[in-house]
Design a protein around this motif. Structure first.
Motif, PDB file in Angstrom:
ATOM      1  N   PRO A 107       5.228  19.842 -36.768  1.00  0.00           N
ATOM      2  CA  PRO A 107       4.579  19.032 -35.707  1.00  0.00           C
ATOM      3  C   PRO A 107       4.278  17.392 -36.271  1.00  0.00           C
ATOM      4  O   PRO A 107       4.042  17.431 -37.501  1.00  0.00           O
ATOM      5  N   GLY A 108       4.352  16.588 -35.558  1.00  0.00           N
ATOM      6  CA  GLY A 108       4.001  15.066 -35.853  1.00  0.00           C
ATOM      7  C   GLY A 108       4.843  14.226 -34.939  1.00  0.00           C
ATOM      8  O   GLY A 108       4.100  13.509 -34.385  1.00  0.00           O
ATOM      9  N   HIS A 109       6.091  14.090 -35.203  1.00  0.00           N
ATOM     10  CA  HIS A 109       6.890  13.186 -34.238  1.00  0.00           C
ATOM     11  C   HIS A 109       6.381  13.838 -32.520  1.00  0.00           C
ATOM     12  O   HIS A 109       6.238  13.153 -31.641  1.00  0.00           O
ATOM     13  N   THR A 110       6.779  15.167 -32.460  1.00  0.00           N
ATOM     14  CA  THR A 110       6.053  16.001 -31.012  1.00  0.00           C
ATOM     15  C   THR A 110       5.238  16.963 -31.712  1.00  0.00           C
ATOM     16  O   THR A 110       5.297  17.658 -32.829  1.00  0.00           O
ATOM     17  N   LEU A 111       4.270  17.302 -30.910  1.00  0.00           N
ATOM     18  CA  LEU A 111       3.449  18.560 -31.317  1.00  0.00           C
ATOM     19  C   LEU A 111       4.263  19.877 -31.371  1.00  0.00           C
ATOM     20  O   LEU A 111       3.907  20.797 -32.296  1.00  0.00           O
ATOM     21  N   THR A 112       5.228  20.198 -30.632  1.00  0.00           N
ATOM     22  CA  THR A 112       5.952  21.302 -30.604  1.00  0.00           C
ATOM     23  C   THR A 112       7.545  21.197 -31.622  1.00  0.00           C
ATOM     24  O   THR A 112       8.045  22.123 -31.456  1.00  0.00           O
ATOM     25  N   HIS A 113       7.452  20.208 -32.392  1.00  0.00           N
ATOM     26  CA  HIS A 113       8.960  20.018 -33.126  1.00  0.00           C
ATOM     27  C   HIS A 113       9.021  21.274 -34.008  1.00  0.00           C
ATOM     28  O   HIS A 113       8.278  21.578 -34.693  1.00  0.00           O
ATOM     29  N   ILE A 114      10.202  21.644 -34.133  1.00  0.00           N
ATOM     30  CA  ILE A 114      10.436  22.663 -35.081  1.00  0.00           C
ATOM     31  C   ILE A 114      11.786  22.114 -35.779  1.00  0.00           C
ATOM     32  O   ILE A 114      12.551  21.294 -35.285  1.00  0.00           O
ATOM     33  N   CYS A 133      11.156   8.600 -42.041  1.00  0.00           N
ATOM     34  CA  CYS A 133      10.514   9.908 -41.252  1.00  0.00           C
ATOM     35  C   CYS A 133      10.308   9.172 -39.783  1.00  0.00           C
ATOM     36  O   CYS A 133      10.680   8.247 -39.390  1.00  0.00           O
ATOM     37  N   GLY A 134      10.071  10.573 -38.849  1.00  0.00           N
ATOM     38  CA  GLY A 134      10.031  10.024 -37.568  1.00  0.00           C
ATOM     39  C   GLY A 134       8.605   9.368 -37.205  1.00  0.00           C
ATOM     40  O   GLY A 134       7.638   9.449 -37.903  1.00  0.00           O
ATOM     41  N   ARG A 135       8.682   8.632 -35.925  1.00  0.00           N
ATOM     42  CA  ARG A 135       7.416   7.908 -35.302  1.00  0.00           C
ATOM     43  C   ARG A 135       6.346   9.034 -35.088  1.00  0.00           C
ATOM     44  O   ARG A 135       7.016  10.256 -34.679  1.00  0.00           O
ATOM     45  N   LEU A 136       5.341   8.793 -35.095  1.00  0.00           N
ATOM     46  CA  LEU A 136       4.186   9.650 -34.647  1.00  0.00           C
ATOM     47  C   LEU A 136       3.912   9.545 -32.864  1.00  0.00           C
ATOM     48  O   LEU A 136       3.029   8.760 -32.608  1.00  0.00           O
TER      49      LEU A 136
END
Length: 253
Positions: A107-114, A133-136
């Motif tokens: 989680p970070g970029h989206t809450l359910t990211h895997i 890294c990805g944006r939040l």
């Protein structure tokens, strides 16, 4: 086994992992057209892996399912991914068409990211990029910092297969933060040469990212000192330093 990066949109990559018979897993097919072109070239779809719900990662799935209605689509538990045929979460194992992957919640970029880790490869969507890294968009700095730290513990030879060609853009920021890092300088020169030759800068070994990517090095003196100079005061270690670095990147021209 062969790994192919299929360009999509302006800077996306759809990853195709192929076996000797030409069967392929497609990871994050935001656009059906590159997948259909690969199939026309001889690949046979064997399944789809999705890392998160953003349209540029899942938008091609309905068209692919219309053509291959029995195709398995493995995705996180997120109702925004309506086409999933199997939902997975942290610590699950995916066995599909002869491939096996461990599922890692990031989680970070989206809450359910895997992310999917297996066969020496890491399909990490928009969590970890080469030199960035990805944006939040949904998660917190604490979550993203923990997700990146977890990915950084994987074997150094792991190939980082992220979903965007952002390396040179990230390089400008990384060099501003860590200009005296010789490993970073070598990686940037390599990436520039790759792009000049029309080649992807990906995948990249995780070991390289651990020595070059400032977002994986927030505990090192060089990165902490750079963040302190930018802020005008010393940040707290850990997520606080990461958060300041990510904010700096967000506003970097």
């Amino acid at each position: 086994m062969q790994l192919r990066a299929l360009p999509a949109f302006n800077d996306n990559y759809i990853w195709a992992l192929c076996d000797e018979a030409g069967r392929a897993l497609f990871i994050d097919p935001g656009d059906a057209a590159p997948v259909l072109a690969a199939v026309a070239g001889g690949l046979q779809p064997a399944g789809i892996l999705l890392t998160h719900h953003h349209h540029d990662h899942i938008g091609g799935v309905p068209e692919l399912l219309a053509r291959w209605p029995g195709l398995e689509v493995i995705a996180p538990h997120d109702p925004r991914i309506a086409q999933a045929t199997r939902r997975v979460r942290d610590h699950d194992r995916v066995d599909l068409a002869g491939w096996s992957f461990d599922v890692i919640a990031v989680p970070g970029h989206t809450l359910t990211h895997i992310a999917f880790h297996g066969h020496g490869m890491l399909f990490c969507g928009d969590t970890l990029f080469s030199l960035g890294c990805g944006r939040l968009f949904e998660g917190t700095p604490e979550q993203m910092h923990a997700s990146l730290a977890r990915l950084a513990t994987l074997p150094g030879e792991t190939l980082v297969c992220c979903a965007h060609e952002y390396t040179l853009g990230n390089a400008a920021f990384a060099l501003a933060v860590d200009p005296d890092n010789p490993d970073l300088q070598r990686r940037v020169a390599e990436a520039r040469h790759q792009r000049e030759q029309g080649m992807p800068t990906l995948p990249t070994p995780l070991a390289t990212e651990r020595t070059c990517n400032p977002f994986l090095r927030t505990e090192t003196p060089a990165i902490r000192a750079a963040v302190a100079r930018h802020l005008g005061h010393d940040p707290q270690p850990g997520a606080d330093t990461f958060a300041a670095l990510r904010r700096w990147k967000d506003g970097f021209a």
